[in-house]
Each structure stands twice: as structure tokens, then as C-alpha cells.
Design a protein around this motif. Structure first.
Motif, mmCIF file in Angstrom:
data_model
loop_
_atom_site.group_PDB
_atom_site.id
_atom_site.type_symbol
_atom_site.label_atom_id
_atom_site.label_comp_id
_atom_site.label_asym_id
_atom_site.label_seq_id
_atom_site.Cartn_x
_atom_site.Cartn_y
_atom_site.Cartn_z
ATOM 1 N N TYR A 1 43.808 45.648 49.337
ATOM 2 C CA TYR A 1 43.218 46.728 48.504
ATOM 3 C C TYR A 1 43.934 47.008 46.975
ATOM 4 C CZ TYR A 1 41.841 51.547 47.020
ATOM 5 O OH TYR A 1 41.291 52.602 46.700
ATOM 6 N N TYR A 2 45.276 46.783 47.188
ATOM 7 C CA TYR A 2 45.694 47.062 45.638
ATOM 8 C C TYR A 2 45.772 45.526 45.123
ATOM 9 C CZ TYR A 2 47.179 51.590 47.004
ATOM 10 O OH TYR A 2 47.166 52.794 47.467
ATOM 11 N N GLY A 3 46.017 44.481 45.731
ATOM 12 C CA GLY A 3 45.942 43.063 45.199
ATOM 13 C C GLY A 3 44.675 42.807 44.713
ATOM 14 N N ALA A 4 43.515 43.169 44.883
ATOM 15 C CA ALA A 4 42.247 42.799 44.406
ATOM 16 C C ALA A 4 42.053 43.518 43.272
ATOM 17 C CB ALA A 4 41.328 43.512 45.486
ATOM 18 N N GLY A 5 43.145 44.472 42.833
ATOM 19 C CA GLY A 5 42.950 45.197 41.267
ATOM 20 C C GLY A 5 43.593 44.131 40.494
ATOM 21 N N VAL A 6 44.495 43.509 40.920
ATOM 22 C CA VAL A 6 45.125 42.343 40.032
ATOM 23 C C VAL A 6 44.257 41.335 39.256
ATOM 24 C CG1 VAL A 6 47.201 40.850 39.846
ATOM 25 C CG2 VAL A 6 47.317 42.949 41.114
ATOM 26 N N PHE A 7 43.335 41.134 40.407
ATOM 27 C CA PHE A 7 42.379 39.851 40.086
ATOM 28 C C PHE A 7 40.895 40.563 39.823
ATOM 29 C CE2 PHE A 7 45.774 38.530 42.938
ATOM 30 C CZ PHE A 7 46.325 37.423 42.395
ATOM 31 N N VAL A 8 40.913 41.368 39.093
ATOM 32 C CA VAL A 8 39.724 41.959 38.556
ATOM 33 C C VAL A 8 38.626 40.975 38.167
ATOM 34 C CG1 VAL A 8 38.206 43.808 37.552
ATOM 35 C CG2 VAL A 8 40.218 44.335 38.694
#
Length: 280
Positions: free
Chosen positions: A124-131
Motif C-alpha cells: 500500500y505505501y510502497g506503491a506510492g514510492v513508484f507512482v
């Protein structure tokens, strides 16, 4: 002869009497635990009756049911998708190919060896790093939704556990089944699909039920990433009322789901294994 052995000299000594004190102590401890659990249950019932609020239930009961339905959907979809993914993973674990075996082992090792909470945070939060990368791949619309992240993580997690359950069940089928099918000229895939796998699924039926129960209880963590499942609705109700009974009712709902599943699973298992049960 005076030195001859007699039956009296070689007769074994009688066994010592059973320790009744130890048995009595264990029985007393069991009664004490049952009594404490009974008192705890009566205390919870008394608390709920004393704090009964008609307005509370008129306002939040529909939300509890809505959250319950979200939980059922989340667990059901994840278990089905995980079952589909677990078959190739289990076959990879049993494959003589080293690359496939190590890849399957690494997958199972990671998802069984790390907490589910950490996994869902990574997604969930890691996906925001690779937007930017996800947008270029056309996947950002999927990973930006908490529900999709929860289903994705739960699917990967339960697939690892189901793969090990399935692998153990397949390996428990006697090798003579393979040899008998080979002597009849059956292909290996046909043997696996029509002979080995049905027997393995019966062996794995009980562990599968346990895995689903663990998934139901573990699904409560999705409330942390704003999915309004049963626990999510419970947290929202508590934040507005500060009433402790909100969590008690949530626990009772989870208990009801697990008990209903247990009864259904027991009946299903008895029906599918009626041809191999023995009369006592």
C-alpha cells in the motif's frame, strides 16, 4: 532341587497404582478454567444487556452488516485467487528444476516468514514510492485503491500457505498410485489431474478450513489502510461514540463467522470423506 527357580521368584511386580492426585489436580484445573470462561461470558452478556442502546444499533447495525459483507468479499476473493496461484507454486516446490524450485521456495519463504501487516504496508505505501513507474505500466489506477492493495496482498499471502498445504497433501498420496496409473498407460498430467489431485484435496480439506479461518481473523488489519470492512466500521463507530461495546460486538461478529464456517466445513468434510470413514 533347592536352588531351582519357582514361579514366585520370577513373577513380575505389579504395576504401581495410578496417581489419582495428579488426575484430580488436572480435573480441578479444567473445571476452574471452564468456570472462569463461563463467568467471563456471563460478564460480557451482562455488560451488553446493561449498556443496550437502541439508538446505537439503529445507527450502526447497518454499517456493521456492510462491513461484514466487505470482509466476506475480501476473504472469499483472496482465497479463490490464492488457490489458483498456489497450484503452480506447489508444483514449482516439487519440480526437479532447480530454478523453479528455488523461485517457489523464495516466494513461500518470504510470505510465510514475514508479518501480514508488513506485507500490506509494503504494497500500500510502497506503491506510492513508484507512482511514475506504475503509471507508465498502467497499474497506478489499480494500486492507488486500498481495496485492490488488500486483495493483492492477501492473495499473495494465502497462496504461499495454500501451496505448502497442497504440496504436503500431494506428497502424502502413495507413490503406488503413480505407478499403477503409469502401468495403465495414463499420461502424467492425466494421472495428476484425475487420480492424485482429488485424493490430495481431501487430505488438504481440513488445513484449508484452518487457513480460511486465519484469513478471516487476519482481515481485520485492512482497516489500517482505510478499507471499511467489519473492523473498519467498528473503528469508525468507536471514534464517534467512544463506546467500548463497539469492539465487543465486532468480536461477536467475527466469532459468528468463524463458527458458521467451522460448521459448514465439518459437514462438507464428513460428506466428502464418507466413503473412507470407519464405523466405531
Amino acid at each position: 532341587m533347592s536352588g531351582a527357580w519357582t514361579n514366585d521368584t520370577i513373577a513380575p511386580r505389579p504395576a504401581p497404582p495410578p496417581r489419582r492426585r495428579q488426575a484430580r489436580g488436572e480435573r480441578a484445573l479444567g473445571y476452574a478454567v471452564i468456570t472462569l470462561l463461563g463467568l467471563l461470558g456471563l460478564g460480557i452478556i451482562a455488560f451488553l444487556v446493561d449498556s443496550w442502546d437502541t439508538d446505537f444499533f439503529a445507527r450502526y447495525a447497518p454499517k456493521y452488516l456492510s462491513g461484514l459483507w466487505v470482509t466476506v468479499q475480501l476473504v472469499g476473493l483472496s482465497v479463490v485467487l490464492g488457490a489458483m496461484l498456489s497450484l503452480p507454486v506447489a508444483l514449482g516446490r516439487m519440480s526437479p528444476n532447480r530454478a523453479a524450485g528455488w523461485a517457489a521456495f523464495a516466494y513461500v519463504y518470504f510470505f510465510r516468514g514475514t508479518p501480514l501487516l508488513a506485507q500490506i504496508f509494503l504494497v500500500y505505501y510502497g506503491a506510492g514510492v513508484f507512482v511514475d513507474e506504475l503509471r507508465q505500466a498502467g497499474l497506478w489506477t489499480f494500486f492507488r485503491e486500498p481495496w485492490n492493495c488488500a486483495v493483492f496482498t492477501f492473495t499473495l499471502n494465502t497462496a504461499a500457505y495454500q501451496a505448502e498445504i497442497l504440496r504436503g497433501a500431494i506428497e502424502s498420496v502413495p507413490k503406488g498410485q503413480w505407478e499403477a496409473a503409469q502401468s495403465l498407460g495414463l499420461r502424467r498430467w492425466t494421472t495428476f489431474r484425475k487420480i492424485i489431485l482429488p485424493q490430495a484435496l481431501i487430505v488438504a480439506l481440513r488445513p484449508y478450513g484452518n487457513e480460511i479461518i486465519l484469513m478471516i481473523k487476519g482481515s481485520a488489519i485492512v482497516a489500517i489502510i482505510t478499507v471499511l470492512d467489519l473492523m473498519g466500521e467498528t473503528r469508525r463507530a468507536f471514534s464517534r461514540t467512544y463506546d467500548f461495546q463497539t469492539y465487543i460486538w465486532a468480536a461477536l461478529f467475527y466469532l459468528a463467522i468463524v463458527e458458521a464456517l467451522r460448521l459448514v466445513w465439518d459437514r462438507l468434510e464428513r460428506r466428502l470423506t464418507r466413503h473412507i470413514r470407519r464405523d466405531d
